[in-house]
Scaffold this active site. Structure first.
Site: not given
Ligand code: LUZ
Ligand code: MOS
Length: 753
Positions: A229, A307, A709
């Protein structure tokens, strides 16, 4: 409509699917290798690349001094250099990039780089960092009610400590990028990233040029799981830096060892909880402090921390809650997104607190869980009023459909009869919020071309990483136009076709990009219907498209899809559309920590049973039974695969995947011989996943709920199923919450006195 099978299945099985390392590289391509820190903390006293640079075949060695723009890749906070300057903060931190005509030569050169580092004190633990005031940012608290009063009205109060370990993503394809110089100082990058825009933006900053000069293209990923990410960006930036400066294509792919050492993982958390219950087992108050091991830089830690707070009560309504998180700065690689994004860490603590109470007062966890499950219109500590709550529905269905009573009875009688083997059972309800917690990120775009022969090309911001999003996008378009899926192509994810995208993450990729796609398709459909009405001289309300034919009032006309598109060309009707979707309703106020951050929630309940070998400390899972809330699944096979994969990954995190760093900050679990992930024998031969029958949710694309997820957190039940078996064997077992539950830990628990 019948669910499509994954369009990538055949390509994957035949080895025809393209990943970065499969691309035919251009003539004169150079190879990059990263020289990284061997010390976890220290001042760089001397860096000597001169010997290495004289080796034949070495083109250049780049350091921070060669960066034309900013030496900065921090996504949320600007606290992370691309290449270390005078300070190193973790083992594996990139210091220099060796560019050579082959990887072999680059490796040889690496051994000739000399570095002297004056070592500084090393911190590897979260609480250790907190005790020395080493934080990434300010702590954050979300609360509801008044916990002090809640504890005053409680009959039982217990406290405890919890540790959840990190987790290695172990995507099949390691991090990598291929950068090519184009005309006029432009750069094209093929990257294995979940976030093409993140890469584009990061590279622009490092090179000190506009984003318009950088094109990022993503074909597909061999897995991401959150690890790509934000953390795909540095490698793309390094390849781009070299390509930009040398005017040659540059390929950078991390070896598995380098990837394991250099990249961040799921955040380990150390936590403290205090829980209070009434005699009727109602949870009256819950306080929790999370110490997140963020690593040496922020990366996504603040968002992950957020989160964690949102999911700190899992599926339970608690009237008085106080949740606080500290993002702690340590000398480890910056930890990052990992499927669940801090949610699992929060939910584990809640389940641990319940297990502790159950143990102390002599009830089952089930009795406590059941009473406190969310109900319709419950208000969470973050202010969202829950609707379409399926907590009790999924719980009751699981108990009924899988005959929990019998499972429990069989286990009880087994445990009476057997001395060396004991069984345990655990229930694990989940409630996971869907949307990026950061509201502005919840948007996407789609670009649709209907070609003049009636075939279709689609571009969106969605990145295919094995989760099957491309198949879902085809399903949406095929359904909108009512044409054969074979007529539709999903293009690569490319920043010049779809710009300013959020990463493919947060389980939201199909929802966001799918909704944008639906909108674009329906706009074109509307134009085509108007045209058809004109051609057939009927009212447009009477027109519909079915199986590549135009229907008038539910009767076939002579007009086919193919001819309709030909006519559209003659009539100069626009056959291209670009649409934008932004999730409605959601909002969040970070000042009062209240709002409505999630479009909806995904629910479900798992029942896990385990058998522990009380001589060896080994264990197996007899059965795992799940009732999962898919909404109205548009891709049953893909969604089932996501639940199974997430379950396995969750069980791996809880039971066997053991990240280990030593005191010097060195990763000990640095190979697959020392880091075990689940295989087909690790889970259970008896897995049964049933869909919960619900009406679906309008906020989900075609009412097909996000699935990436949430099911990972069913795996949390594995810890407690094993722990309950240990309790059966050893009456002196002291409840301890320290993951993963490896056979060594099981053995220690079995013989603790
Ligand atoms: N990535 C993010 C995530 O930038 N914000 C989120 O709330 C999130 N949640 C799950 C996985 N990736
Ligand atoms: Mo994510 S933890 O890249 O949805």
């Amino acid at each position: 409509m019948k669910s499509m099978t994954n369009i990538d299945s055949f390509g994957h099985v035949r080895g025809e699917s393209l990943f970065i390392d499969d691309l035919d590289i251009k003539r004169n391509t150079l190879f990059a290798l990263v020289f990284d820190s061997s010390k976890a903390h220290g001042k760089i006293k001397n860096l000597d690349i001169s010997k290495a640079e004289t080796i034949e075949g070495v083109i250049k060695i780049f350091t921070y001094k060669d960066i034309p723009g900013e030496n900065q890749i921090g996504g949320i906070l600007p606290d992370e250099p691309l290449l270390a300057e005078n300070l190193v903060d973790y083992i594996g931190q990139p210091i220099a990039i060796i560019i050579a005509i082959s990887e072999k030569i680059a490796k040889k050169a690496k051994a000739h780089i000399e570095i002297e580092i004056d070592e500084l004190p090393i911190i590897t633990g979260a609480k250790e960092a907190a005790s020395q005031n080493q934080f990434i940012n300010a702590p954050r608290t979300i609360k509801l009610g008044n916990t002090k009063k809640g504890f005053e009205t409680s009959d039982f109060i217990f406290e405890g400590e919890v540790f959840t370990n990190g987790q290695e993503h172990l995507y099949l394809e390691t991090q990598g990028a291929y950068a090519e110089p184009m005309e006029n100082g432009n750069i094209k990058i093929t990257s294995s990233t979940q976030g093409p825009t993140q890469v584009q933006k990061g590279v622009a900053k490092v090179l000190g040029i506009g984003m318009h000069k950088i094109e990022v293209d993503v074909i597909r990923l061999g897995g991401g799981f959150g690890g790509k990410e934000d953390q795909a960006t540095p490698w793309a930036a390094m390849a781009a830096l070299a390509a930009y400066r040398l005017r040659k294509p540059v390929k950078l792919i991390l070896s598995r060892h380098d990837d394991l050492r250099m990249t961040g993982k799921r955040h380990p958390y150390e936590s403290n909880f205090k829980i209070g219950l009434s005699k009727e087992l109602k949870i009256m108050a819950f306080e929790v402090e999370f110490f997140q091991n963020s690593g040496a830089a922020a990366d996504l830690s603040p968002a992950i921390a957020e989160r964690t707070l949102f999911h700190a009560t899992n599926s339970y309504f608690i009237p008085n809650v106080k949740t606080t998180v500290y993002s702690c700065k340590t000398n480890l690689p910056p930890n990052t997104a990992f499927r669940g994004f801090g949610g699992p860490q929060g939910m584990f603590v809640m389940e641990a607190a319940i297990a502790k109470v159950a143990h102390e007062i002599g009830v089952t966890s089930k009795e406590i869980q059941e009473i406190n499950l969310f109900q319709e219109k419950d208000k969470t500590h973050y202010g969202q009023i829950l609707t379409d709550v399926e907590s009790r529905n999924s719980w009751n269905s699981a108990i009924k459909e899988f005959n929990y009573k019998k499972l429990y009875k069989d286990i009880t009688s087994f445990n009476k009869k057997n001395k060396d083997f004991k069984k345990g059972i655990a229930l694990m309800p989940i409630c996971f919020g869907i949307s990026f917690t950061n509201t502005p990120m919840n948007n996407a775009r789609a670009l649709v071309h209907v070609y003049q022969d009636g075939s279709i090309g689609i571009s969106t911001g969605a990145v295919e990483m094995g989760q099957g999003v491309n198949t879902k996008l085809i399903t949406i378009a095929a359904q909108s136009f009512s044409i054969a899926p074979e007529k539709i192509k999903i293009e690569t994810t490319n920043t010049t076709r779809v710009a300013n995208t959020s990463p493919s993450a947060a389980s939201s990729t199909a929802d966001l990009n799918g909704k944008a796609l639906l909108k674009a398709c329906l706009t074109i459909v509307k134009r085509l219907k108007n045209l058809a009405a004109k051609e057939l001289k009927v009212n447009v309300q009477e027109i519909s498209l079915h199986d590549e034919l135009v229907y008038v009032k539910d009767k076939k006309s002579t007009l086919t899809w193919k001819v309709l598109i030909e006519k559209a060309m003659l009539e100069r009707v626009a056959l291209t559309e670009n649409a934008h979707y932004a999730t409605p309703i959601i909002h969040y106020n970070k000042t009062d920590e209240k709002g409505h951050p999630f479009a909806y929630h995904v629910f479900g309940t798992a029942i896990l049973t385990s058998t522990v070998d009380c001589i060896r400390g080994t264990y197996t899972f007899d059965s795992i039974k799940i009732v999962h809330d898919y909404g109205k699944s548009m891709s049953k096979g893909i969604d089932l695969g996501q639940v199974e994969g997430a379950l396995a990954q969750g069980i791996g995190w809880m039971t066997m995947e053991e990240i280990a760093y030593d005191k010097s900050g060195m990763l000990l679990s640095n190979a697959l011989s020392t880091y075990k992930i689940p295989d087909i024998f690790s889970i259970s031969e008896d897995i049964n996943i049933k869909p919960l029958d619900t009406k679906g949710n309008e906020m989900a694309i075609l009412k097909s709920k996000a699935v990436g997820e949430p099911p990972l957190m069913y795996g949390i039940g594995a810890y407690f199923a094993i722990q309950n078996a240990i309790k059966e064997f050893n009456p002196n077992y002291k409840m301890n919450f320290h993951t993963p539950m490896t056979p060594e830990k099981v053995l220690m628990g079995l013989y603790q006195n």
